[in-house]
Design a protein around this motif. Structure first.
Motif, short mmCIF file in Angstrom:
data_model
loop_
_atom_site.label_atom_id
_atom_site.label_comp_id
_atom_site.label_asym_id
_atom_site.label_seq_id
_atom_site.Cartn_x
_atom_site.Cartn_y
_atom_site.Cartn_z
N ARG A 1 0.83 -1.21 0.00
CA ARG A 1 0.00 0.00 0.00
C ARG A 1 0.87 1.26 0.00
O ARG A 1 0.65 2.18 -0.80
N ASP B 1 -5.21 0.90 -2.87
CA ASP B 1 -6.19 -0.13 -2.52
C ASP B 1 -5.92 -1.43 -3.27
O ASP B 1 -5.93 -2.52 -2.69
N ASP B 2 -5.67 -1.33 -4.58
CA ASP B 2 -5.38 -2.52 -5.37
C ASP B 2 -4.06 -3.15 -4.93
O ASP B 2 -3.92 -4.39 -4.91
N GLU C 1 1.48 4.32 -2.84
CA GLU C 1 1.31 5.74 -2.52
C GLU C 1 2.54 6.56 -2.90
O GLU C 1 2.42 7.73 -3.28
N ALA D 1 -0.31 -2.69 -9.68
CA ALA D 1 -0.98 -1.75 -8.78
C ALA D 1 -0.02 -0.67 -8.29
O ALA D 1 -0.38 0.51 -8.16
N ASN E 1 -2.02 2.82 -7.26
CA ASN E 1 -3.33 2.50 -6.68
C ASN E 1 -3.15 1.75 -5.36
O ASN E 1 -2.96 0.54 -5.35
#
Length: 253
Positions: A114, A214-215, A118, A207, A212
């Motif tokens: 995650r 969340d993905d 970001e 991802a 992304n």
């Protein structure tokens, strides 16, 4: 209550220490630590193997002090453990530690994937892409050292992109423990990586590159889940008990 342990014990020591002896001679605890750790995580020192510090002194040409310091450090990392008779053995795969490992992997994969997503647009994802490509190439060649090492580099690249040094250290420690399990697990597939493992890494990479979070978190969780299902079937149902530790990977020259 005594923990149950996987019965994979007393395989003879191999060339790990012999090949490291020339480099360790005259050096200190750091060198001894690296040689022992490599032998443990590559399964050249099998779970349950008694570590004879007197024999190590002779083989590596060092005093007992650097041996003790190296063993203390390995003990703090959970790779060796002390017996009641004060001998030191390579840590076994006990059921509780396997479950703890799998829980830790799930959390850290979710978190680091995650955060990496970001940060990818600001810092780029080149290292993650390179690590993914190297892992895919190692899988094609089917060489266990390359497969395991590049899997390690892929997840460390993600942890580094996540941008937190503490998380990098946690992931590194998890990978040290996981490498022993993965090497034993991969032997049932003749040291080949399954398509599921490569697909999981591809989803994570896509991802992260897309930025992304969340993905990326979902992909990291799925990758951990695929690994957990395989390792759980293998270790927690007793499938590993019939697997010989005799066939070992060769150490690099």
């Amino acid at each position: 209550m005594r923990k149950k342990s996987i019965n994979a014990r007393h395989a003879p020591q191999t060339g790990a220490l012999q090949q490291g002896a020339r480099r360790a001679r005259g050096r200190g605890a750091e060198e001894v630590y690296e040689i022992l750790k490599r032998g443990i995580i590559r399964l050249e020192l099998a779970p349950g193997t008694v570590i004879d510090d007197v024999a190590l002194c002779k083989r590596l040409g060092v005093s007992r002090q650097p041996i003790r310091e190296a063993l203390i450090r390995l003990s703090s990392e959970g790779l060796v453990e002390a017996n009641r008779n004060r001998s030191t053995i390579v840590a076994s795969f006990d059921i509780a530690s396997i479950r703890d490992f799998l829980d830790g992997v799930l959390l850290m994969y979710r978190l680091t994937c995650r955060l990496a997503a970001e940060n990818s647009r600001a810092h780029g994802s080149g290292h993650v892409i390179s690590a993914y490509q190297a892992h895919a190439e190692a899988a094609k060649l089917g060489h266990i050292d390359g497969i395991v090492e590049q899997n390690r580099q892929f997840h460390l690249a993600i942890a580094n992109l996540a941008g937190n040094a503490i998380y990098v250290n946690w992931v590194r420690n998890l990978l040290d423990h996981g490498e022993r399990m993965m090497r034993l697990y991969l032997r049932q597939y003749d040291n080949r990586v399954t398509d599921n493992a490569l697909d999981g890494h591809r989803r994570i990479l896509e991802a992260i590159v897309a930025g992304n979070p969340d993905d990326a978190e979902r992909a990291g969780a799925l990758d951990a889940q695929i690994m957990a299902e395989g390792l759980s079937r293998f270790f927690l149902t007793g499938s590993s008990r019939s697997l010989s530790l005799a066939a070992r990977a060769e150490l690099p020259a």
